[in-house]
Design a protein around this motif. Sequence first.
Motif, short mmCIF file in Angstrom:
data_model
loop_
_atom_site.label_atom_id
_atom_site.label_comp_id
_atom_site.label_asym_id
_atom_site.label_seq_id
_atom_site.Cartn_x
_atom_site.Cartn_y
_atom_site.Cartn_z
N UNK A 71 0.84 -1.20 0.00
CA UNK A 71 0.00 0.00 0.00
C UNK A 71 0.88 1.25 0.00
N UNK A 72 0.69 2.10 -1.02
CA UNK A 72 1.50 3.31 -1.17
C UNK A 72 0.58 4.53 -1.16
N UNK A 73 0.94 5.53 -0.36
CA UNK A 73 0.18 6.80 -0.37
C UNK A 73 1.09 7.86 -0.96
N UNK A 74 0.66 8.49 -2.07
CA UNK A 74 1.46 9.52 -2.74
C UNK A 74 0.83 10.88 -2.47
N UNK A 75 1.60 11.81 -1.92
CA UNK A 75 1.06 13.14 -1.61
C UNK A 75 1.71 14.18 -2.52
N UNK A 76 0.84 14.87 -3.27
CA UNK A 76 1.24 15.90 -4.26
C UNK A 76 2.22 15.39 -5.32
N UNK A 77 2.09 14.14 -5.66
CA UNK A 77 2.85 13.60 -6.80
C UNK A 77 2.07 12.41 -7.36
N UNK A 78 2.22 12.17 -8.65
CA UNK A 78 1.68 10.94 -9.23
C UNK A 78 0.37 11.02 -9.97
N UNK A 79 -0.40 12.11 -9.81
CA UNK A 79 -1.72 12.12 -10.46
C UNK A 79 -1.64 12.47 -11.94
N UNK A 80 -0.64 13.28 -12.33
CA UNK A 80 -0.66 13.81 -13.70
C UNK A 80 0.17 13.00 -14.70
N UNK A 81 0.58 11.77 -14.31
CA UNK A 81 1.24 10.86 -15.27
C UNK A 81 0.63 9.46 -15.11
N UNK A 82 0.89 8.60 -16.09
CA UNK A 82 0.39 7.22 -16.02
C UNK A 82 1.30 6.44 -15.04
N UNK A 83 0.84 6.32 -13.80
CA UNK A 83 1.66 5.71 -12.74
C UNK A 83 2.04 4.27 -13.05
N UNK A 84 1.08 3.52 -13.59
CA UNK A 84 1.34 2.09 -13.83
C UNK A 84 2.42 1.91 -14.89
N UNK A 85 2.44 2.80 -15.87
CA UNK A 85 3.46 2.70 -16.92
C UNK A 85 4.84 3.05 -16.37
#
Length: 566
Positions: A71-85
């Motif tokens: 389980x990973x919590x990302x704060x103010x990073x990660x929403x604006x790119x394709x994380x899975x890729x």
Amino acid sequence: MFVSDCRREFYDVIVTQRVLLLVASDVDALCACKILQALFQCDHVQYTLVPVSGWQELETAFLEHKDQFKYFVLINCGANVDLLEILQPEEDTFFFVCDSHRPINVVNVYNDTQIKLLVKQDDDLDVPAYDDIFRDEEEEEEDSENESEGSEPSDKRRRFEEDVIERTMKRRQRREWEARRREILFDYEQYEYHGTSSAMVMFDLAWVMSKDLNDMLWWAIVGLTDQWVQDKITQMKYVTDVGALQRHVSRHNHRNEDEEHALSIDCTRIAFDYDLRLALYQHWSLYESLCNTSYTSARLKLWSVQGQKRLQEFLADMGLPLKQVKQKFNSMDMSLKENLREMIEESANKFGMKDLRVQTFSIHFGFKNKFSASDIVYATTSLMENIEKEGPETTNFIKALDSLSRGNLDKLHQGLDLAKKQLRAIQQTVASCICTNLVISQGPFLYCSLMEGTPDVKLFSKPVSLCLLSKNLLKSFVCSTKNKRCKLLPLIMAAPMDVEQGTVIMVGIPPETESSDKKNFFGRAFEKAADSTGSRTLHNHFDMSIIELKTEDRSKFLDALISLLS
């Protein structure tokens, strides 16, 4: 996938797990992190905190910890790119992303299993519909060579012709759909902007769970104020969010108004304030604050002799003696301080500074310590971007995080001293750029480059400091130039990043207009210019409008930008 119920779909899921927190290096992220840490402490949640300042550190942190955490919590990073890729995680890994960067990548929005987005649903997200972006691959059916019984050669030919027409039609439809998809995605991803502060999203979670404390409310206020100080949100959005937080402030701090049940003077008290828009004035002298606040400096044009005269006239109009104005604010005569805000506002209107007061909040720790929300933002930012090396890279992050706790006032005061140095450096650099005409119009944008050897140039190799400098420079340039066209242009600012490696850091700032929606198109423009010229760039920052670039490639990169934006 958007999470509609943060408590049930996020907090109740991770409360029994080991969690890895990946936190970006900005004040809003730190505040959201503090709120989440306080919640984790209440429920004894095991977590590890890793600060990440860019995509490379995020990937490295994920690779190092992916075996121990699911389980990973990302704060103010990660929403604006394709994380899975980018991260290529296993299927049993889950990401909870609380990020104010917009637009949110469409793959993250429509992934139902591994990515959960913690964002305020009433933000104008305008996500394209699923069917416009994704299409199930239709398997081409093989034509059976077998003729049906009794079929004649003419039937066979007719069937073949119909088949060819049908295939051609399908291909054309697919081409049209792909062209429309590209257009829709271009419109959606063209501009970068910011949504609701992550600290406010986390505070809403605490409130829903009835675990919200005054400290958490203060961190939410600081997170919002960070967005305002960094000019990431519109004035309208800021005022709306201040209104939402003001209701919580009244709920938490109403006991101070009732003398019979008043709290001890040592307790934390938060108050709504209609305060002066002067940086750190309560911890500095009024004179220094007027000189080093971007708003007053730009409006009075303090880089010129004429501007310095206007400042003297402004102080004379208020009837404030220079001796009082130049000493520490705390030491000023009480009789002057009592009506100071009204006096300043009245005189400011005559000098064209109509917005010198702003809605904000202040906090009292006991009798002596009073801080405004913007004081905390400046101090925390300066601690995080401190250029004096004191141990490993994460030291600054930990110090900045600690300075947000009321028990660490010594760190906060250290941050305030650094912030004063930073604000002075910014104003001196702005003055020298304008006086030596370093801001050049390149056609579709303004361009300014700091040379190696400029005073304080090392400070501006840091992204937040460079952004603050760029925004202040653009404000001042707009006030100083007589060219009406230049007043409407965006600015690109470059500063030396690493002399040994020969790199510069470059940031793009949207135009400084009254109706500005704070949307920034430079992120996509930088990517296209780098691709078309083969420039060696590094898009490592979570803000797409900040890039690193090889010094030799700068001229061809700028030429490509000019032709792209013309």
